[in-house]
Scaffold this motif. Structure first.
Motif, PDB file in Angstrom:
ATOM      1  N   LEU B  73       0.794  -1.075   0.121  1.00 36.17           N
ATOM      2  CA  LEU B  73       0.014   0.122   0.159  1.00 36.17           C
ATOM      3  C   LEU B  73       0.864   1.074   0.027  1.00 36.17           C
ATOM      4  O   LEU B  73       1.569   1.525   1.047  1.00 36.17           O
ATOM      5  CB  LEU B  73      -0.899  -0.116   1.197  1.00 36.17           C
ATOM      6  CG  LEU B  73      -1.994   1.099   1.288  1.00 36.17           C
ATOM      7  CD1 LEU B  73      -2.939   1.107   0.390  1.00 36.17           C
ATOM      8  CD2 LEU B  73      -2.745   1.137   2.413  1.00 36.17           C
ATOM      9  N   ALA B  74       0.891   1.903  -1.220  1.00 37.67           N
ATOM     10  CA  ALA B  74       1.985   3.156  -1.321  1.00 37.67           C
ATOM     11  C   ALA B  74       1.152   4.402  -1.448  1.00 37.67           C
ATOM     12  O   ALA B  74       0.198   4.429  -2.202  1.00 37.67           O
ATOM     13  CB  ALA B  74       2.767   2.785  -2.509  1.00 37.67           C
ATOM     14  N   GLY B  75       1.439   5.199  -0.407  1.00 36.44           N
ATOM     15  CA  GLY B  75       0.619   6.528  -0.526  1.00 36.44           C
ATOM     16  C   GLY B  75       0.225   6.810   0.861  1.00 36.44           C
ATOM     17  O   GLY B  75       1.032   6.717   1.829  1.00 36.44           O
ATOM     18  N   ALA B  76      -1.061   7.270   1.401  1.00 38.37           N
ATOM     19  CA  ALA B  76      -1.203   7.457   2.431  1.00 38.37           C
ATOM     20  C   ALA B  76      -1.415   6.315   3.255  1.00 38.37           C
ATOM     21  O   ALA B  76      -1.852   5.300   2.777  1.00 38.37           O
ATOM     22  CB  ALA B  76      -2.680   8.267   2.562  1.00 38.37           C
ATOM     23  N   ASP B  77      -1.388   6.353   4.698  1.00 39.76           N
ATOM     24  CA  ASP B  77      -1.574   5.021   5.336  1.00 39.76           C
ATOM     25  C   ASP B  77      -3.201   5.365   5.933  1.00 39.76           C
ATOM     26  O   ASP B  77      -3.745   6.007   6.586  1.00 39.76           O
ATOM     27  CB  ASP B  77      -0.983   5.322   6.723  1.00 39.76           C
ATOM     28  CG  ASP B  77      -1.087   4.318   7.736  1.00 39.76           C
ATOM     29  OD1 ASP B  77      -1.690   3.298   7.374  1.00 39.76           O
ATOM     30  OD2 ASP B  77      -0.529   4.171   8.890  1.00 39.76           O
ATOM     31  N   LEU B  78      -3.580   4.261   5.028  1.00 34.47           N
ATOM     32  CA  LEU B  78      -5.156   4.030   5.144  1.00 34.47           C
ATOM     33  C   LEU B  78      -5.585   2.821   5.921  1.00 34.47           C
ATOM     34  O   LEU B  78      -6.816   2.332   5.886  1.00 34.47           O
ATOM     35  CB  LEU B  78      -5.699   3.869   3.786  1.00 34.47           C
ATOM     36  CG  LEU B  78      -5.742   5.272   2.888  1.00 34.47           C
ATOM     37  CD1 LEU B  78      -6.441   4.986   1.472  1.00 34.47           C
ATOM     38  CD2 LEU B  78      -6.125   6.489   3.534  1.00 34.47           C
ATOM     39  N   ASN B  79      -4.724   2.526   6.811  1.00 38.11           N
ATOM     40  CA  ASN B  79      -5.205   1.447   7.841  1.00 38.11           C
ATOM     41  C   ASN B  79      -5.515   0.135   7.457  1.00 38.11           C
ATOM     42  O   ASN B  79      -6.798  -0.497   7.646  1.00 38.11           O
ATOM     43  CB  ASN B  79      -6.286   1.787   8.978  1.00 38.11           C
ATOM     44  CG  ASN B  79      -5.995   2.918   9.870  1.00 38.11           C
ATOM     45  OD1 ASN B  79      -4.934   2.666  10.546  1.00 38.11           O
ATOM     46  ND2 ASN B  79      -6.374   4.174  10.056  1.00 38.11           N
ATOM     47  N   MET B  80      -4.797  -0.161   6.724  1.00 38.85           N
ATOM     48  CA  MET B  80      -4.901  -1.465   6.069  1.00 38.85           C
ATOM     49  C   MET B  80      -4.784  -2.840   6.921  1.00 38.85           C
ATOM     50  O   MET B  80      -4.071  -2.917   7.819  1.00 38.85           O
ATOM     51  CB  MET B  80      -3.668  -2.142   4.859  1.00 38.85           C
ATOM     52  CG  MET B  80      -3.866  -3.286   4.100  1.00 38.85           C
ATOM     53  SD  MET B  80      -2.873  -3.264   2.647  1.00 38.85           S
ATOM     54  CE  MET B  80      -1.193  -3.174   3.180  1.00 38.85           C
ATOM     55  N   ARG B  81      -5.505  -3.708   6.785  1.00 37.37           N
ATOM     56  CA  ARG B  81      -5.573  -5.065   7.457  1.00 37.37           C
ATOM     57  C   ARG B  81      -5.266  -6.192   6.437  1.00 37.37           C
ATOM     58  O   ARG B  81      -5.743  -6.006   5.453  1.00 37.37           O
ATOM     59  CB  ARG B  81      -6.739  -5.445   8.392  1.00 37.37           C
ATOM     60  CG  ARG B  81      -6.467  -4.458   9.655  1.00 37.37           C
ATOM     61  CD  ARG B  81      -7.799  -4.458  10.515  1.00 37.37           C
ATOM     62  NE  ARG B  81      -7.623  -3.708  11.529  1.00 37.37           N
ATOM     63  CZ  ARG B  81      -7.277  -4.143  12.773  1.00 37.37           C
ATOM     64  NH1 ARG B  81      -7.061  -5.499  13.010  1.00 37.37           N
ATOM     65  NH2 ARG B  81      -7.223  -3.331  13.795  1.00 37.37           N
ATOM     66  N   ILE B  82      -4.512  -7.204   6.657  1.00 41.43           N
ATOM     67  CA  ILE B  82      -4.482  -8.273   5.915  1.00 41.43           C
ATOM     68  C   ILE B  82      -4.862  -9.760   6.838  1.00 41.43           C
ATOM     69  O   ILE B  82      -4.068  -9.593   7.791  1.00 41.43           O
ATOM     70  CB  ILE B  82      -2.889  -8.597   5.341  1.00 41.43           C
ATOM     71  CG1 ILE B  82      -2.647  -7.388   4.364  1.00 41.43           C
ATOM     72  CG2 ILE B  82      -2.948  -9.861   4.645  1.00 41.43           C
ATOM     73  CD1 ILE B  82      -1.144  -7.397   3.795  1.00 41.43           C
ATOM     74  N   ASN B  83      -5.657 -10.221   6.377  1.00 38.41           N
ATOM     75  CA  ASN B  83      -6.537 -11.263   7.219  1.00 38.41           C
ATOM     76  C   ASN B  83      -6.728 -10.957   8.565  1.00 38.41           C
ATOM     77  O   ASN B  83      -6.251 -11.633   9.601  1.00 38.41           O
ATOM     78  CB  ASN B  83      -5.718 -12.722   7.091  1.00 38.41           C
ATOM     79  CG  ASN B  83      -5.667 -12.966   5.688  1.00 38.41           C
ATOM     80  OD1 ASN B  83      -6.791 -12.941   5.225  1.00 38.41           O
ATOM     81  ND2 ASN B  83      -4.591 -13.609   4.983  1.00 38.41           N
ATOM     82  N   GLY B  84      -6.976  -9.641   8.961  1.00 36.98           N
ATOM     83  CA  GLY B  84      -7.635  -9.281  10.102  1.00 36.98           C
ATOM     84  C   GLY B  84      -6.393  -8.610  11.194  1.00 36.98           C
ATOM     85  O   GLY B  84      -6.496  -7.677  11.816  1.00 36.98           O
TER      86      GLY B  84
END
Lengths: 257, 323
Positions: B73-84
């Motif tokens: 995820l490149a750019g703003a930190d958009l609170n990604m989750r991978i498998n929770g």
């Protein structure tokens, strides 16, 4: 038209070569010939040339070429243009079914101008139109040269959806919608030609700026025939090429201005 | 080789670096609002810089990836989750088949981010580009933003892709900047349509991002910019970052989905580098312009190229590390 075109900066990646500040066919013809000449030379770092009514926008990658270098190359090319060269006039013949279901606003234009439908069609097809530029939507051409007696104000309530190919009048302008879009032009007819076809990667647009358009009146039966040929890819648009004297105004004439 | 969209989020579009070369046909360039982040994300995965990714705006995306891949995820930190589990932006993650990737939303450093997949997204090339231009239903995934149920294909990744798992882009290389940093601009082609006071207002006062922003343009609120001529000009070309000022005196900065031509006077043109910074801002954020020279504007682009090369070397070293 200016005696000498002006360079105008438009950010770090675009240089505008301005020939005039008004709608001016001589200026447009000149910038078209500059565009053709520059396109032949393939300047490294130049991404594309975008002609408008009166200027040529040159998009470039400033990591590959500086604005100063680009100006030098354009100046050199402008000096090399032969003003007395015989020009070629490319005319696209655009079949249009006028009136009826294809031109729902024919009545408005008739009422406003006091002309019969036949007379409107006669005058609309009677002149060739010069395409100054494309813009607004993909493939939409800004045309000049309409018989001013046909001028009719736009609709008071714009339509939400106008089918692609619709031919209309807006004030002193005429043109054809290239894709389905909302709009307020008075619709007088429709062409079965596909003015914008993104699946055609070679030539997605039929008209280029600098071309001429000649409208030809067709019946609704002919409309259906051509439409079928267009969708099966069998139709090739009628193009006429005419040689003309002095497309580019001579430089001595410019000096006199 | 695909992912399935469970929830599309606020606005999720397939973008590569844009549909260049067709503006003379009236075809908009489109492409990413923050091309620098997209390019870096692709470099981290060993992709081509022009490979297509998802441009995510604000929040809400939820996808299930059917094949194993590395993602960034490149750019703003958009609170990604991978498998929770929480996952950082600017970090490459290996995701096994069936993984769920969700985007929670803003964390404060910007509003747009690029979800890049090793191999890139596989949608048809339309006029040489995979970018989506919604207004003309052009390119991308069926010419539109993603919807629930869409199945989007992925290209096969290049060899050694898996070794990129865990690579982190150092903060100093990331093209992110504070949301109040000055926006660099150069005088525009119609600067003589403005009074000296109007020009002083533009370069001196603080504007704010209005609610009327989209991929086509950012309308700014603030003091009125005074014109000395009519703002209506005979249409000419609109470059990325062009600042148009219509009669109401409120500036509009033209962005990726700008029309190719327009008829308003342009007081200035935001530099390519700064346009991507503006693209990360939200309604209410301040905008102050700073007049810069061409040399300074271009220097940011050279600096970015150096960062990109540094990152590419890091990626190569990282992949050949001892395990």
């Amino acid at each position: 038209m200016y005696r000498t075109p002006r360079f105008l900066g438009s950010g770090d990646s675009c240089l505008v070569v301005e020939f005039s500040d008004s709608i001016d066919m001589e200026a447009n013809l000149r910038l078209q010939s500059l565009r053709r000449e520059l396109s032949k030379t393939h300047i490294p770092g130049v991404l594309e040339y975008v002609p408008t009514y009166r200027s040529l926008a040159v998009y470039f990658n400033p990591l590959s070429i500086s604005r100063a270098e680009l100006e030098r190359l354009i100046d050199r090319t402008m000096d090399s243009l032969d003003p007395s060269a015989r020009g070629v006039r490319r005319v696209l013949v655009m079949p249009v079914a006028y009136g009826g279901e294809f031109g729902p606003d024919m009545k408005n234009v008739s009422e406003h101008t006091g002309m019969s439908e036949e007379e409107i069609v006669r005058r609309h097809t009677g002149l060739d139109y010069y395409c100054y530029m494309l813009g607004f939507t993909p493939g939409f051409s800004y045309l000049g040269g309409m018989d001013e007696s046909l001028a009719t104000p736009r609709l008071r309530n714009p339509r939400l959806l106008i089918p692609a190919g619709s031919v209309g009048i807006a004030g002193k302008q005429t043109g054809a919608y290239s894709i389905d879009s909302p709009g307020g032009w008075q619709l007088i007819g429709r062409t079965p030609l596909r003015l914008f076809d993104p699946s055609d990667s070679e030539n997605p647009t039929l008209i280029d700026s600098g071309d001429w358009i000649r409208f030809r009146s067709i019946s609704s039966d002919e409309y259906s025939v051509i439409q079928k040929e267009v969708s099966s890819g069998k139709y090739s648009p009628v193009r006429v090429t005419e040689e003309v004297e002095g497309l580019c105004p001579s430089s001595s004439k410019n000096q006199a201005r | 080789m695909s992912f399935v969209v469970e929830k599309p989020g606020a606005l999720t579009l397939v973008q590569d670096l844009g549909r260049w070369g067709h503006q003379f046909r009236g075809v908009t360039v489109s492409g990413p609002m923050d091309p620098f982040s997209l390019r870096m994300g692709n470099i981290m995965l060993g992709n081509g810089q022009n490979d297509a990714a998802l441009e995510i705006t604000l929040f809400g995306l939820d996808i299930i990836v059917n094949e194993e891949r590395c993602v960034v995820l490149a750019g703003a930190d958009l609170n990604m989750r991978i498998n929770g589990a929480p996952a950082q932006s600017w970090t490459a993650y290996y995701v096994p088949p069936g993984s769920r990737i969700t985007i929670g939303g803003l964390s404060g450093d910007g509003c747009r981010s690029y979800l890049c997949f090793s191999g890139g997204i596989d949608v048809p090339l339309v006029m040489g580009s995979r970018s989506t231009y919604v207004r003309a239903s052009l390119g991308g995934y069926n010419g539109r933003a993603l919807k629930s149920g869409d199945v989007v294909n992925l290209n096969a990744p290049k060899p050694l892709w898996r070794l990129g798992d865990g690579l982190v882009c150092p903060p100093e290389l990331r093209p992110m900047r504070p949301r109040d940093e000055l926006i660099c601009a150069m005088d525009g082609p119609q600067i003589d349509a403005f009074t000296q006071e109007g020009i002083n207002t533009f370069y001196g006062e603080t504007f704010t991002v209005s609610n009327e922003i989209d991929r086509m343009g950012y309308r700014l609120d603030g003091p009125e910019i005074e014109l000395c001529k009519s703002p209506d000009i005979v249409s000419d070309g609109i470059a990325l970052g062009a600042v148009q000022v219509p009669g109401h005196g409120r500036p509009i900065v033209m962005m990726s989905d700008r029309q190719t031509t327009g008829g308003y006077a342009k007081i200035a043109v935001v530099c390519t580098w700064s346009a991507a910074k503006l693209a990360q801002r939200l309604p209410g954020d301040p905008v102050r312009f700073r007049r810069v020279s061409e040399d300074e504007a271009v220097s940011y682009l050279f600096e970015f190229e150096r960062s990109l090369e540094t990152l590419d070397r890091m990626r190569a070293t990282y992949r050949s590390r001892r395990r």
